[in-house]
Design an enzyme around this catalytic site. Sequence first.
Site, mmCIF file in Angstrom:
data_model
loop_
_atom_site.group_PDB
_atom_site.id
_atom_site.type_symbol
_atom_site.label_atom_id
_atom_site.label_comp_id
_atom_site.label_asym_id
_atom_site.label_seq_id
_atom_site.Cartn_x
_atom_site.Cartn_y
_atom_site.Cartn_z
ATOM 1 N N GLY A 1 0.762 -1.248 0.000
ATOM 2 C CA GLY A 1 0.000 0.000 0.000
ATOM 3 C C GLY A 1 0.784 1.284 0.000
ATOM 4 O O GLY A 1 0.190 2.364 -0.108
ATOM 5 N N GLU B 1 3.881 -6.636 1.650
ATOM 6 C CA GLU B 1 3.335 -7.024 0.340
ATOM 7 C C GLU B 1 3.354 -5.856 -0.647
ATOM 8 O O GLU B 1 2.307 -5.471 -1.178
ATOM 9 C CB GLU B 1 1.895 -7.527 0.509
ATOM 10 C CG GLU B 1 1.733 -8.679 1.482
ATOM 11 C CD GLU B 1 0.310 -9.211 1.550
ATOM 12 O OE1 GLU B 1 -0.635 -8.472 1.216
ATOM 13 O OE2 GLU B 1 0.148 -10.367 1.934
ATOM 14 N N PRO B 2 4.507 -5.251 -0.905
ATOM 15 C CA PRO B 2 4.508 -4.091 -1.796
ATOM 16 C C PRO B 2 4.283 -4.472 -3.253
ATOM 17 O O PRO B 2 4.773 -5.488 -3.728
ATOM 18 C CB PRO B 2 5.918 -3.516 -1.615
ATOM 19 C CG PRO B 2 6.756 -4.676 -1.206
ATOM 20 C CD PRO B 2 5.858 -5.604 -0.439
ATOM 21 N N GLY B 3 3.530 -3.648 -3.946
ATOM 22 C CA GLY B 3 3.389 -3.789 -5.392
ATOM 23 C C GLY B 3 3.875 -2.497 -6.025
ATOM 24 O O GLY B 3 4.993 -2.388 -6.533
ATOM 25 N N ARG B 4 3.036 -1.462 -5.910
ATOM 26 C CA ARG B 4 3.317 -0.171 -6.531
ATOM 27 C C ARG B 4 4.716 0.376 -6.204
ATOM 28 O O ARG B 4 5.437 0.800 -7.097
ATOM 29 C CB ARG B 4 2.271 0.835 -6.036
ATOM 30 C CG ARG B 4 2.290 2.165 -6.756
ATOM 31 C CD ARG B 4 1.285 3.121 -6.119
ATOM 32 N NE ARG B 4 0.033 2.499 -5.789
ATOM 33 C CZ ARG B 4 -1.020 2.408 -6.602
ATOM 34 N NH1 ARG B 4 -0.963 2.942 -7.796
ATOM 35 N NH2 ARG B 4 -2.116 1.799 -6.208
ATOM 36 N N ARG C 1 -5.759 3.733 -15.390
ATOM 37 C CA ARG C 1 -5.826 4.358 -14.052
ATOM 38 C C ARG C 1 -6.445 5.758 -14.062
ATOM 39 O O ARG C 1 -7.272 6.066 -13.195
ATOM 40 C CB ARG C 1 -4.442 4.381 -13.397
ATOM 41 C CG ARG C 1 -3.844 2.981 -13.180
ATOM 42 C CD ARG C 1 -2.617 2.992 -12.301
ATOM 43 N NE ARG C 1 -2.927 3.383 -10.948
ATOM 44 C CZ ARG C 1 -2.713 4.568 -10.435
ATOM 45 N NH1 ARG C 1 -2.131 5.496 -11.168
ATOM 46 N NH2 ARG C 1 -3.055 4.837 -9.208
ATOM 47 N N CYS D 1 -13.416 4.940 -28.165
ATOM 48 C CA CYS D 1 -14.762 5.539 -28.221
ATOM 49 C C CYS D 1 -15.402 5.636 -26.852
ATOM 50 O O CYS D 1 -16.382 4.926 -26.554
ATOM 51 C CB CYS D 1 -15.638 4.720 -29.154
ATOM 52 S SG CYS D 1 -15.253 5.082 -30.842
ATOM 53 N N TYR E 1 -0.023 -1.567 -12.106
ATOM 54 C CA TYR E 1 -1.458 -1.496 -12.416
ATOM 55 C C TYR E 1 -1.731 -0.791 -13.740
ATOM 56 O O TYR E 1 -2.743 -0.127 -13.897
ATOM 57 C CB TYR E 1 -2.228 -0.825 -11.266
ATOM 58 C CG TYR E 1 -1.949 -1.462 -9.923
ATOM 59 C CD1 TYR E 1 -2.443 -2.730 -9.640
ATOM 60 C CD2 TYR E 1 -1.181 -0.816 -8.955
ATOM 61 C CE1 TYR E 1 -2.175 -3.333 -8.417
ATOM 62 C CE2 TYR E 1 -0.914 -1.416 -7.738
ATOM 63 C CZ TYR E 1 -1.416 -2.669 -7.477
ATOM 64 O OH TYR E 1 -1.146 -3.268 -6.274
HETATM 65 N N1 LLP Z 1 -1.625 -6.881 -0.658
HETATM 66 C C1 LLP Z 1 -2.951 -6.920 -0.881
HETATM 67 C C2 LLP Z 1 -3.773 -7.829 -0.091
HETATM 68 C C3 LLP Z 1 -3.520 -6.093 -1.857
HETATM 69 O O1 LLP Z 1 -4.833 -6.132 -2.061
HETATM 70 C C4 LLP Z 1 -2.690 -5.224 -2.609
HETATM 71 C C5 LLP Z 1 -3.247 -4.362 -3.659
HETATM 72 C C6 LLP Z 1 -1.311 -5.228 -2.342
HETATM 73 C C7 LLP Z 1 -0.820 -6.058 -1.361
HETATM 74 C C8 LLP Z 1 -0.352 -4.327 -3.083
HETATM 75 O O2 LLP Z 1 -0.627 -2.999 -2.838
HETATM 76 P P1 LLP Z 1 0.360 -1.847 -3.375
HETATM 77 O O3 LLP Z 1 1.648 -1.944 -2.596
HETATM 78 O O4 LLP Z 1 0.587 -2.090 -4.804
HETATM 79 O O5 LLP Z 1 -0.377 -0.597 -3.119
HETATM 80 N N2 LLP Z 1 -5.464 -0.884 -9.326
HETATM 81 C C9 LLP Z 1 -5.218 0.085 -8.274
HETATM 82 C C10 LLP Z 1 -4.525 -0.543 -7.089
HETATM 83 C C11 LLP Z 1 -5.264 -1.742 -6.534
HETATM 84 C C12 LLP Z 1 -4.531 -2.368 -5.378
HETATM 85 C C13 LLP Z 1 -5.120 -3.693 -5.031
HETATM 86 N N3 LLP Z 1 -4.492 -4.340 -3.946
HETATM 87 C C14 LLP Z 1 -4.422 1.255 -8.852
HETATM 88 O O6 LLP Z 1 -4.146 1.241 -10.048
HETATM 89 O O7 LLP Z 1 -4.104 2.200 -8.154
#
Ligand code: LLP
EC number: 4.1.1.20
Length: 400
Positions: free
Chosen positions: A220, A256-259, A295, A327, A356
């Site tokens: 997050g 659990e980093p993604g972004r 996004r 469109c 994303y």
């Molecule tokens: N762990 C869980 C349980 C999650 O649901 C998520 C993201 C993450 C980790 C990773 O979160 P991050 O570090 O990437 O913020 N599509 C949206 C973001 C959706 C996130 C969903 N869950 C966007 O484009 O901003």
Amino acid sequence: MEKVEKRPFYLYSKPQITRNVEAYKEALEGLKNPIIGYAIKANNNFKILQHLRKLGCGAVLVSGNELKLALRAGFDPTKCIFNGNGKILEDLALAAQEGVFVNVDSEFDLENIVAAARIAGRKVNVLLRINPDVDPQVHPYVATGNKNSKFGIRNEKLQWFLDAVKAHPNELKLVGAHCHLGSTITKVDIFRDAAVLMVNYIDEIRAQGFEVDYLNIGGGLGIDYYHKGAIFPSPRDLIDTVRELVHSRNLNLIIEPGRSLIANTCCLVNRVTGVKTNGTKNFIVIDGSMSELIRPSLYDAYQHIELVSPAPADAEVSTFDVVGPVCESADFLGKERELPTPAKGTGLVVHDAGAYCMSMASTYNLKMRPPEYWVEEDGSVVKIRHGETFEDHMRYFEGL
Ligand code: LLP
């Protein structure tokens, strides 16, 4: 240097991916057995996954296919976490067989995990996904840790879950607690507030005789999408805010980093098709669109936009909406951007497109998903995913 196709494409920096992982690893130094579970949903490019795995990351999965992909990319199953509010039995059985951690999301999820353990003939290490009701202060579509969210279990039900785990000693081993508050969070105090609640839950769980060792604080952490020089919290700021709590309970920390691992490693490269004015609005029309990058349309998200060629110093700057050819009036990449008027064919990049973006791309209007490239350490540009083609599309109808 490979020949780059004349269509929108994603361009990553491999060294930047490495730097982002190193920043987390350095931040986690001194903690006991931490796991960086990369959230595959942010970007599932196979080459990127292999690179992240080599750098020591684990993986966070939300579907059976993400689990299969992680296994193919060689991730250590004991560093993988299977999340989700609607996990199906078949996928849970694979998770159980492979020995990945599974987060329990609801009563029916727990029943399915028990059934999966029986199918696999293996006890499953589970964490309870607790919804701590902490406001992440983000767009409602990416908030998950508030009490009306579809994810996780509420604390008033905690005892039910502890009793249910106790009732299944051959199927379930409770190893920890998990929470995920939301995405694009820019204040680390929010993580700390949640971690305080979570360690209290862990105290309560331990008091009932469970030997739980893991605190998973989810992902997050936000990034600087605005490029205006503001200071954003770093991985170190995030980890430092929970470090003492984790030490005080002798816990293994999972994140659990993604972004924050992948967003700033990439841009979407487009070309200007033309410029037009309607009424009071100026538009730059590009070949990329909401199909490649949704996004802005979905969350009104800001992603920084620049022209590739530097504009002459005396170039006239106007206010433009940057739009695609799809469109839909929702098809925009940026609104009200101050940019020099570009010539047809000029390159235009959308920044911070690593997370994303490609993973949420669609083929709407039959704009096929774009190719991906990365720049390697020595500056060479290498294709890391083929762009989809019209022929790919027609293949779904073969033999029907
Ligand atoms: N762990 C869980 C349980 C999650 O649901 C998520 C993201 C993450 C980790 C990773 O979160 P991050 O570090 O990437 O913020 N599509 C949206 C973001 C959706 C996130 C969903 N869950 C966007 O484009 O901003």
